[in-house]
Every structure is written in structure tokens, then in C-alpha cells.
Design a protein around this motif. Structure first.
Motif, mmCIF file in Angstrom:
data_model
loop_
_atom_site.group_PDB
_atom_site.id
_atom_site.type_symbol
_atom_site.label_atom_id
_atom_site.label_comp_id
_atom_site.label_asym_id
_atom_site.label_seq_id
_atom_site.Cartn_x
_atom_site.Cartn_y
_atom_site.Cartn_z
ATOM 1 N N GLU A 199 37.517 46.498 37.491
ATOM 2 C CA GLU A 199 38.090 46.193 38.805
ATOM 3 C C GLU A 199 38.000 44.706 39.114
ATOM 4 O OE1 GLU A 199 37.790 49.263 42.085
ATOM 5 O OE2 GLU A 199 36.013 49.797 40.899
ATOM 6 N N SER A 200 36.888 44.069 38.718
ATOM 7 C CA SER A 200 36.704 42.651 39.041
ATOM 8 C C SER A 200 37.689 41.763 38.305
ATOM 9 C CB SER A 200 35.270 42.223 38.707
ATOM 10 O OG SER A 200 35.061 42.188 37.304
ATOM 11 N N ALA A 203 43.415 40.948 39.912
ATOM 12 C CA ALA A 203 43.701 40.059 41.028
ATOM 13 C C ALA A 203 43.639 40.853 42.328
ATOM 14 C CB ALA A 203 45.077 39.419 40.861
ATOM 15 N N LYS A 204 43.541 40.129 43.456
ATOM 16 C CA LYS A 204 43.423 40.778 44.755
ATOM 17 C C LYS A 204 44.577 41.733 45.008
ATOM 18 C CE LYS A 204 42.976 39.774 49.697
ATOM 19 N NZ LYS A 204 42.895 38.688 50.728
ATOM 20 N N GLU A 205 45.813 41.303 44.679
ATOM 21 C CA GLU A 205 46.983 42.153 44.888
ATOM 22 C C GLU A 205 46.928 43.394 44.001
ATOM 23 O OE1 GLU A 205 47.001 38.981 44.110
ATOM 24 O OE2 GLU A 205 47.672 38.021 45.976
ATOM 25 N N GLU A 206 46.400 43.217 42.786
ATOM 26 C CA GLU A 206 46.296 44.359 41.878
ATOM 27 C C GLU A 206 45.273 45.366 42.375
ATOM 28 O OE1 GLU A 206 47.338 42.879 37.424
ATOM 29 O OE2 GLU A 206 45.501 42.079 38.289
ATOM 30 N N ARG A 207 44.172 44.874 42.946
ATOM 31 C CA ARG A 207 43.168 45.795 43.482
ATOM 32 C C ARG A 207 43.738 46.604 44.644
ATOM 33 N NH1 ARG A 207 39.587 41.451 42.355
ATOM 34 N NH2 ARG A 207 39.571 40.729 44.518
ATOM 35 N N ALA A 208 44.564 45.961 45.458
ATOM 36 C CA ALA A 208 45.204 46.681 46.559
ATOM 37 C C ALA A 208 46.161 47.738 46.014
ATOM 38 C CB ALA A 208 45.954 45.691 47.457
#
Length: 355
Positions: A199-200, A203-208
Motif C-alpha cells: 500500500e505504501s 501514490a495517493k490517488e492510487e490508494r484512493a
């Protein structure tokens, strides 16, 4: 074990008890180097859906290892309690043996004071027929009492040997349980660390998007379950105890998942269900696998609020049915206790704690 060694063995066990009945602390395990499955997530060849499935698999494996950890911990607690009981029995047995030996010594001293002659010989030499007849009865009673005392002494020594042996076996089981806990903890740490690393790396958009994919997958599975007619005949009311269990479980919504936790601030999946039914005065096994193995099973169409739905082929997850096709459960690390559709995961079966 020879009887003359019982006292020494018992003392050793009592000393060991102070160390081995202390709360079990699983040894810390270093975070393992992720295997190929974990390191490959950065590759552009993997889709986000594949990453989601990989993360889900890792957390499921961590859940199964958590069950193994919790079961080993529960067994160690039971064995520690048994050692406490056995240690008391050993101490009682030693005191009883000492008492019987003192009584035997008193009889020996009495005979010595009488010149070392047995009671029968003393009576023959008395020359008094009345005293002789009275003495015969007393001698018989004394012989029976002595025989009974010796039998009791022998039984007390045998019991002491048994208690000492049983305590030793329980000590060995505790050590084996500790080894299982350490192994399970290492597995849990490794699976969670690998999932978190996956998860880390996003990217931020991918985590969303990943979170949305999780929700979409859950909705799709729930819709398929509902369309199968699973809820067609499910309209039963909860029992009085079931209502209490549901009230407890739903009151925990929003609290974080922590593996091995049983509240009050956090829970793992079976920690939540076992504590909910404990609040309803119906103690149940601690782990989802033991809940599946030991609790009465019911058909899905006979399900009612308060029943427990066991998930996955290895019974590694559990949630509580609360009605309207929903469960309350503690999902996984990084998530909170929540309500979700009962059909969002693979259902193994249903059990009823108060059947």
C-alpha cells in the motif's frame, strides 16, 4: 519417578511456576524481507485490481495466523491455571505425608517405650485374663488403624507422584504453546508488513482508487449473494441473549482492529464476537476456527441476529449477523469495526452460540 525424589521435584515445579505462569509475551520478530509477491507490486505489469487481491490475500493469511496465536495463548492460560491447581495439590500431599509419618513415628516410639515388644506379646505376659481379652480387641483395632494409615500413606505418595508428573507435562505444554505463539506472531508481522509495504508504494490517488475497488468488490459480492435468494426466508427474531450480543457488538463500531485484541479499545474479528457473547452471559471459544468447530451449526436460511457467520475455507474470519443481510465485524489491520454486507466474503457456514 522414585518417591524419595517427589519433594525435590515438587519444589522445583513451585519455583518454576512463578516464571511460567506469568503473562505470555511473544518474542519480537524482525520485519521480514518481503518476498517476490510483495516486491513485484511496483511493477507496471500489475493492475491495481491485482494489487488489491494481493493485499487482501496477505491480510487473510495474517488473520489465519492470528487465530493460531490466539488459540495458543488460550491454551497456555488454561495450562497455567492447571499448574496452579496441581502445585496446591502437591503442597497438600506433602503436608499429608508428613502428618502420616509423624503418626507412624509416634507409634514406633510408643512400642520402644514398651520394651520393643509387640502388643500381643505384652498381653501374654500380663497374667491378667480380663486385661488379656480387653487388650486383644484393642490390639486388633490398633492393627487395623496402623494398616489403614500405611495404606493412606502409600496412596498419598502415589498421588504426589501423579501430581508432580502432571505438572511437569503441563510445563512442557506451556513451553510448546509459547513456541507456537512466537511462530504465529512472526507470520502475522510478516504478512501485515508485506501488505503495508504494498500500500505504501502506491501514490495517493492510487490508494484512493484502491479503497474504492475494495468497496466495489464488496458491493458486487453482496449483490450476488442477495440475488441468489439467500435472504428469502431469513426473518427470524434474535433471542434475548442474541439481542444483548448484537447490542454489544454494534456499540464497538468505529473501534480499530488490532490482532489479538479483545477490547475494550480495539478488537480482532473473534475477539469482538467472543466478547459480545460474553456480555450476553454466554461464553464461547476465543477463535473463529474454534467457534466453527465447537458451536452448533445452523442453515443460512435459519439464521437470526446474534448468530455468527464464519468465512473462508479455513474459518479464519467471523462476523455477527445483525439482520437485514448485514454483519458487524472487525475486518483487518488498518480498518475499524464496521457494518457490512453478510455476503461480501466467502461464507463457510453459520453457528449459533445459544442454540
Amino acid at each position: 519417578m522414585n518417591r524419595r525424589h517427589c519433594a525435590a521435584a515438587a519444589i522445583t515445579l513451585v519455583c518454576a511456576l512463578a516464571l511460567l505462569t506469568a503473562p505470555v509475551q511473544a518474542m519480537a520478530a524482525p520485519v521480514p524481507v518481503p518476498g517476490p509477491a510483495a516486491t513485484s507490486s511496483a511493477s507496471p505489469k500489475k493492475t491495481l485490481e491485482e494489487v488489491r487481491e494481493e493485499i487482501d490475500t496477505l491480510y487473510r493469511k495474517a488473520g489465519a495466523a492470528t487465530d493460531a496465536y490466539n488459540l495458543a495463548e488460550e491454551q497456555s492460560e488454561k495450562q497455567s491455571a492447571e499448574i496452579v491447581r496441581l502445585t496446591k495439590s502437591i503442597a497438600d500431599g506433602q503436608a499429608r505425608i508428613a502428618e502420616l509419618k509423624n503418626r507412624a513415628g509416634a507409634q514406633a516410639r510408643e512400642q520402644y517405650r514398651n520394651g520393643g515388644l509387640p502388643p500381643g506379646a505384652q498381653l501374654m505376659l500380663s497374667g491378667d485374663p480380663d486385661l488379656f481379652m480387653d487388650g486383644i480387641n484393642q490390639a486388633r483395632q490398633g492393627q487395623q488403624a496402623t494398616k489403614g494409615m500405611l495404606t493412606e500413606l502409600e496412596q498419598a505418595q502415589e498421588d504426589l507422584e501423579t501430581y508432580t508428573k502432571d505438572a511437569g507435562l503441563n510445563l512442557e505444554k506451556i513451553e510448546a504453546g509459547r513456541a507456537k505463539q512466537a511462530k504465529a506472531k512472526k507470520s502475522i508481522d510478516g504478512q501485515i508488513a508485506a501488505a503495508e509495504k504494498l500500500e505504501s508504494q502506491l501514490a495517493k490517488e492510487e490508494r484512493a482508487r484502491l479503497l474504492q475497488l475494495e468497496k466495489d468488490a464488496a458491493s458486487t459480492a453482496q449483490a450476488a449473494w442477495l440475488s441468489s435468494g439467500a435472504l428469502k426466508d431469513i426473518d427470524r427474531e434474535a433471542s434475548a441473549a442474541g439481542k444483548q450480543a448484537v447490542a454489544f457488538a454494534t456499540a464497538q463500531i468505529g473501534k480499530p482492529y488490532v490482532w489479538g485484541a479483545e477490547g475494550p479499545g480495539s478488537y480482532d474479528c473473534s475477539g469482538l464476537t467472543s466478547q459480545a457473547w460474553a456480555a450476553a452471559k454466554r461464553p464461547i471459544p476465543r477463535t473463529s476456527q474454534e467457534q466453527w468447530r465447537l458451536l452448533p451449526r445452523v442453515a443460512i436460511e435459519d439464521m437470526r441476529p446474534g448468530d455468527l457467520i464464519i468465512y473462508h475455507s479455513d474459518a479464519s474470519h467471523v462476523g455477527m449477523y445483525v439482520g437485514d443481510g448485514s454483519i458487524v465485524h472487525a475486518p483487518r489491520p488498518g480498518r475499524d469495526v464496521t457494518l457490512t454486507g453478510a455476503g461480501t466474503m466467502q461464507i463457510l457456514g453459520v453457528v449459533r452460540p445459544d442454540k
